[in-house]
Scaffold this active site. Structure first.
Site, mmCIF file in Angstrom:
data_model
loop_
_atom_site.group_PDB
_atom_site.id
_atom_site.type_symbol
_atom_site.label_atom_id
_atom_site.label_comp_id
_atom_site.label_asym_id
_atom_site.label_seq_id
_atom_site.Cartn_x
_atom_site.Cartn_y
_atom_site.Cartn_z
ATOM 1 N N LYS A 11 -14.742 21.251 21.217
ATOM 2 C CA LYS A 11 -14.908 19.957 21.042
ATOM 3 C C LYS A 11 -13.666 19.180 22.155
ATOM 4 O O LYS A 11 -12.573 19.797 22.236
ATOM 5 C CB LYS A 11 -14.291 19.340 19.575
ATOM 6 C CG LYS A 11 -16.369 19.512 18.943
ATOM 7 C CD LYS A 11 -15.971 19.399 17.685
ATOM 8 C CE LYS A 11 -17.041 19.998 16.873
ATOM 9 N NZ LYS A 11 -17.447 18.742 15.160
ATOM 10 N N TYR A 51 -27.004 16.340 17.749
ATOM 11 C CA TYR A 51 -26.334 15.919 16.710
ATOM 12 C C TYR A 51 -27.385 15.625 15.815
ATOM 13 O O TYR A 51 -27.389 14.441 14.206
ATOM 14 C CB TYR A 51 -24.985 15.178 16.264
ATOM 15 C CG TYR A 51 -24.049 16.169 16.803
ATOM 16 C CD1 TYR A 51 -23.425 17.512 15.387
ATOM 17 C CD2 TYR A 51 -22.846 16.612 17.397
ATOM 18 C CE1 TYR A 51 -22.952 18.252 15.623
ATOM 19 C CE2 TYR A 51 -21.950 17.206 17.983
ATOM 20 C CZ TYR A 51 -22.431 17.644 16.821
ATOM 21 O OH TYR A 51 -20.753 18.827 16.937
ATOM 22 N N ASN A 114 -12.141 17.854 15.300
ATOM 23 C CA ASN A 114 -12.216 18.756 14.204
ATOM 24 C C ASN A 114 -12.345 20.560 15.274
ATOM 25 O O ASN A 114 -12.648 21.279 14.476
ATOM 26 C CB ASN A 114 -12.965 19.185 12.906
ATOM 27 C CG ASN A 114 -14.594 19.107 12.537
ATOM 28 O OD1 ASN A 114 -14.997 19.448 14.163
ATOM 29 N ND2 ASN A 114 -14.887 19.628 12.442
ATOM 30 N N HIS A 117 -17.480 23.625 16.558
ATOM 31 C CA HIS A 117 -18.764 23.529 16.021
ATOM 32 C C HIS A 117 -18.933 24.633 15.951
ATOM 33 O O HIS A 117 -19.168 25.564 17.207
ATOM 34 C CB HIS A 117 -19.254 22.227 16.901
ATOM 35 C CG HIS A 117 -21.104 22.727 16.213
ATOM 36 N ND1 HIS A 117 -21.410 22.471 15.730
ATOM 37 C CD2 HIS A 117 -21.609 23.651 16.722
ATOM 38 C CE1 HIS A 117 -23.093 22.619 14.727
ATOM 39 N NE2 HIS A 117 -22.704 23.792 16.001
ATOM 40 N N GLU A 128 -29.771 25.618 18.520
ATOM 41 C CA GLU A 128 -28.617 25.675 18.954
ATOM 42 C C GLU A 128 -28.726 26.100 20.375
ATOM 43 O O GLU A 128 -27.644 25.459 22.142
ATOM 44 C CB GLU A 128 -27.571 24.972 18.535
ATOM 45 C CG GLU A 128 -27.209 24.527 17.395
ATOM 46 C CD GLU A 128 -25.905 24.073 16.121
ATOM 47 O OE1 GLU A 128 -26.121 22.951 15.575
ATOM 48 O OE2 GLU A 128 -25.493 25.328 16.193
#
Ligand code: CMP
Length: 140
Positions: A11, A51, A114, A117, A128
């Site tokens: 990320k 998302y 965070n 993913h 995905e």
């Protein structure tokens, strides 16, 4: 379980801090192999689409803005029981709850920022992976 594939994103908080190599080292040391990888800057359409399962959550807007805030590295990881293995290597979503030695315990800044993913199940992984990669881009 056999050899499986999962989907991973490094990320923007991690690319910004120039720690993509450290994150990938954790994945490789944990037994996963990178079989596809590209560094991209997500469009709003991509972030919202990827998302969309979270679109009714209160943090959806914040999540989309964050994922568009800088480059990300999208990857396909392969290995024994890869979906679960990747989740173990990442640690809990909230870094405060992540086990020592995991990516999120070591690098994540908050529940939103965070660092990584990972797909939550084999079916999600297929979807995905297909969202970001064509079959011929996966070169295991
Ligand atoms: P990820 O595995 O990418 O899937 C959904 C993401 O939503 C999750 O990691 C977190 O980064 C983010 N998220 C989950 N809960 C919150 C929250 N309470 N506030 C902000 N972001 C969140």
């Amino acid at each position: 379980m056999g050899i499986e594939r999962t989907f991973s994103i490094i990320k923007p908080d991690a690319t910004k801090r120039n720690i993509t190599g450290k994150v990938i080292a954790k994945l490789e040391e944990g037994g996963l192999r990178v079989v596809a990888s590209k560094r991209i800057h997500m469009s709003r359409e991509q972030a919202e689409g990827f998302y969309s399962v979270h679109k009714d959550r209160p943090f959806f807007g914040e999540l989309v803005e964050f994922m568009m805030s800088g480059p990300v590295v999208v990857q396909v990881l392969e290995g024994e029981n890869a979906v679960l293995r990747n989740r173990e290597i990442m640690g809990a979503t909230n870094p405060a709850e992540a086990a020592p030695g995991t990516i999120r315990a070591e690098f994540a800044q908050s529940i939103g920022e965070n660092s990584v993913h990972g797909s939550d199940a084999p079916e999600t992984a297929k979807e995905e992976i297909a969202f970001f990669f064509k079959d011929e881009e996966i070169v295991g």
